[in-house]
Design a protein around this motif. Structure first.
Motif, mmCIF file in Angstrom:
data_model
loop_
_atom_site.group_PDB
_atom_site.id
_atom_site.type_symbol
_atom_site.label_atom_id
_atom_site.label_comp_id
_atom_site.label_asym_id
_atom_site.label_seq_id
_atom_site.Cartn_x
_atom_site.Cartn_y
_atom_site.Cartn_z
ATOM 1 N N VAL A 102 3.404 15.378 37.737
ATOM 2 C CA VAL A 102 4.795 15.339 37.313
ATOM 3 C C VAL A 102 5.697 15.780 38.465
ATOM 4 C CG1 VAL A 102 6.496 16.178 35.650
ATOM 5 C CG2 VAL A 102 4.115 15.851 34.936
ATOM 6 N N THR A 103 6.716 14.981 38.735
ATOM 7 C CA THR A 103 7.754 15.324 39.708
ATOM 8 C C THR A 103 9.105 15.109 39.028
ATOM 9 O OG1 THR A 103 8.060 13.094 40.601
ATOM 10 C CG2 THR A 103 6.245 14.410 41.525
ATOM 11 N N PRO A 104 10.197 15.523 39.662
ATOM 12 C CA PRO A 104 11.514 15.252 39.063
ATOM 13 C C PRO A 104 11.783 13.771 38.837
ATOM 14 C CG PRO A 104 11.705 16.945 40.742
ATOM 15 C CD PRO A 104 10.304 16.417 40.831
ATOM 16 N N ASP A 105 11.030 12.890 39.484
ATOM 17 C CA ASP A 105 11.226 11.439 39.335
ATOM 18 C C ASP A 105 10.459 10.843 38.159
ATOM 19 O OD1 ASP A 105 12.885 11.365 41.587
ATOM 20 O OD2 ASP A 105 11.150 11.187 42.925
ATOM 21 N N GLY A 106 9.512 11.596 37.577
ATOM 22 C CA GLY A 106 8.741 11.063 36.468
ATOM 23 C C GLY A 106 7.313 11.549 36.483
ATOM 24 N N ALA A 107 6.485 10.948 35.628
ATOM 25 C CA ALA A 107 5.110 11.407 35.449
ATOM 26 C C ALA A 107 4.138 10.241 35.572
ATOM 27 C CB ALA A 107 4.949 12.074 34.084
ATOM 28 N N VAL A 108 2.947 10.558 36.099
ATOM 29 C CA VAL A 108 1.869 9.584 36.233
ATOM 30 C C VAL A 108 0.620 10.181 35.613
ATOM 31 C CG1 VAL A 108 0.459 8.190 37.788
ATOM 32 C CG2 VAL A 108 2.853 8.689 38.379
ATOM 33 N N LEU A 109 -0.055 9.441 34.752
ATOM 34 C CA LEU A 109 -1.294 9.875 34.112
ATOM 35 C C LEU A 109 -2.427 8.997 34.625
ATOM 36 C CD1 LEU A 109 -2.464 11.820 31.939
ATOM 37 C CD2 LEU A 109 -2.112 9.995 30.281
ATOM 38 N N GLU A 110 -3.434 9.610 35.221
ATOM 39 C CA GLU A 110 -4.548 8.872 35.818
ATOM 40 C C GLU A 110 -5.866 9.328 35.198
ATOM 41 O OE1 GLU A 110 -3.840 8.362 40.360
ATOM 42 O OE2 GLU A 110 -2.913 10.281 39.806
ATOM 43 N N GLY A 114 -7.750 1.514 31.698
ATOM 44 C CA GLY A 114 -6.541 0.706 31.848
ATOM 45 C C GLY A 114 -5.718 1.045 33.059
ATOM 46 N N GLY A 115 -6.132 2.057 33.811
ATOM 47 C CA GLY A 115 -5.417 2.389 35.033
ATOM 48 C C GLY A 115 -4.294 3.384 34.807
ATOM 49 N N PRO A 116 -3.599 3.761 35.877
ATOM 50 C CA PRO A 116 -2.530 4.754 35.785
ATOM 51 C C PRO A 116 -1.412 4.316 34.833
ATOM 52 C CG PRO A 116 -3.131 4.359 38.074
ATOM 53 C CD PRO A 116 -3.815 3.307 37.262
ATOM 54 N N GLN A 117 -0.866 5.304 34.118
ATOM 55 C CA GLN A 117 0.261 5.049 33.220
ATOM 56 C C GLN A 117 1.430 5.924 33.666
ATOM 57 O OE1 GLN A 117 -0.722 4.971 28.963
ATOM 58 N NE2 GLN A 117 -2.904 4.963 29.496
ATOM 59 N N GLU A 123 6.076 14.429 28.484
ATOM 60 C CA GLU A 123 5.649 14.716 27.118
ATOM 61 C C GLU A 123 5.446 13.423 26.333
ATOM 62 O OE1 GLU A 123 8.160 17.610 25.230
ATOM 63 O OE2 GLU A 123 8.048 19.007 26.920
ATOM 64 N N VAL A 124 6.341 12.455 26.528
ATOM 65 C CA VAL A 124 6.206 11.150 25.872
ATOM 66 C C VAL A 124 4.975 10.426 26.404
ATOM 67 C CG1 VAL A 124 7.261 8.879 25.585
ATOM 68 C CG2 VAL A 124 8.667 10.942 25.399
ATOM 69 N N LEU A 125 4.752 10.515 27.702
ATOM 70 C CA LEU A 125 3.596 9.867 28.315
ATOM 71 C C LEU A 125 2.293 10.393 27.731
ATOM 72 C CD1 LEU A 125 2.263 8.071 30.450
ATOM 73 C CD2 LEU A 125 2.585 9.928 32.112
ATOM 74 N N VAL A 126 2.155 11.716 27.624
ATOM 75 C CA VAL A 126 0.933 12.331 27.092
ATOM 76 C C VAL A 126 0.740 11.962 25.623
ATOM 77 C CG1 VAL A 126 -0.138 14.540 26.493
ATOM 78 C CG2 VAL A 126 0.844 14.212 28.766
ATOM 79 N N GLN A 127 1.826 11.969 24.855
ATOM 80 C CA GLN A 127 1.682 11.655 23.437
ATOM 81 C C GLN A 127 1.318 10.186 23.234
ATOM 82 O OE1 GLN A 127 4.763 13.146 20.891
ATOM 83 N NE2 GLN A 127 3.538 12.753 19.074
ATOM 84 N N ASN A 128 1.926 9.295 24.007
ATOM 85 C CA ASN A 128 1.615 7.870 23.860
ATOM 86 C C ASN A 128 0.188 7.539 24.289
ATOM 87 O OD1 ASN A 128 4.180 7.383 22.901
ATOM 88 N ND2 ASN A 128 4.973 6.601 24.852
#
Length: 209
Positions: A102-110, A114-117, A123-128
């Protein structure tokens, strides 16, 4: 008459034991709340600027996905660098393991199928992606035993003078254990609950800069 005496003799040890037990669990008188709150403000002044650390421990999360209870657990390495942070969760074989950056520009989940999201809101990224509701913004303060900047908070203190319960932003955060070897003291267990969602952290070590 003799029967009554026998009954009384048999009951007497139980009555004495009950009295002893009642005395043993006699609640400790509450300290002055204003003084404890003032001490908490002092802890917050010292710890609030802390924004570089590595926390290692265990995490357990549970909630609901499509009406069904779901969750996961694993080891956690949380690296905080100013406004940026990284969560690395390694679950047991067959369970979820991932890295959240997570940075001030957004979040990446790896690490998931299906690859990085990506999402501007972590918080929305983790829940989705995982079905986990984790209050990441507030958790940054709560994990240090501090009130977050998200609104009013209610504090309850334990016999040790440290917070035992923090209620804020719809979550109840309990602190079953503290690391008092470090000063100011920091939590070693943090349990947050907003039914049906739960987040449990058991902290093995802190490395603060």
């Amino acid at each position: 008459m003799k029967l009554s005496i026998r009954i009384l003799a048999a009951a007497l040890p139980l009555l004495l034991a009950a009295c002893v037990h009642k005395e043993a669990v006699k609640p400790v008188p509450k300290a002055d709340y204003a003084a404890l709150l003032n001490e908490q403000r002092g802890r917050e002044r010292l710890l609030a600027p802390t924004d570089h650390w590595v926390l290692q421990g265990k995490i357990g999360v549970s909630g609901q996905v499509n009406g069904k209870t779901d969750g996961g657990s694993g080891t956690l390495t949380w690296t905080q660098n100013g406004e940026s942070y990284e969560f690395v969760v390694r679950g047991p074989v067959g369970s979820k393991s991932f890295k959240l950056s997570v940075t001030p520009d957004g979040a990446v989940l790896e690490g998931l199928d299906g690859g990085p999201q990506r999402n501007p809101n972590p918080e929305v990224l983790v829940q989705n992606a995982l079905g986990w509701r984790v209050p990441l913004h507030d958790l940054r303060a709560w994990v240090l035993g501090l009130r977050a900047d998200s609104g009013p908070a209610e504090l309850t203190f334990g016999a040790d003078g440290l917070p035992s319960l923090l209620v804020q932003d719809g979550w109840s955060v309990s602190y079953p254990a503290w690391n008092t070897a470090r000063q100011p003291a920091v939590p070693s267990k943090v349990f947050a609950e907003n039914p049906p969602y739960k987040v449990r952290l058991s902290i093995d070590s802190w490395s603060m800069q």
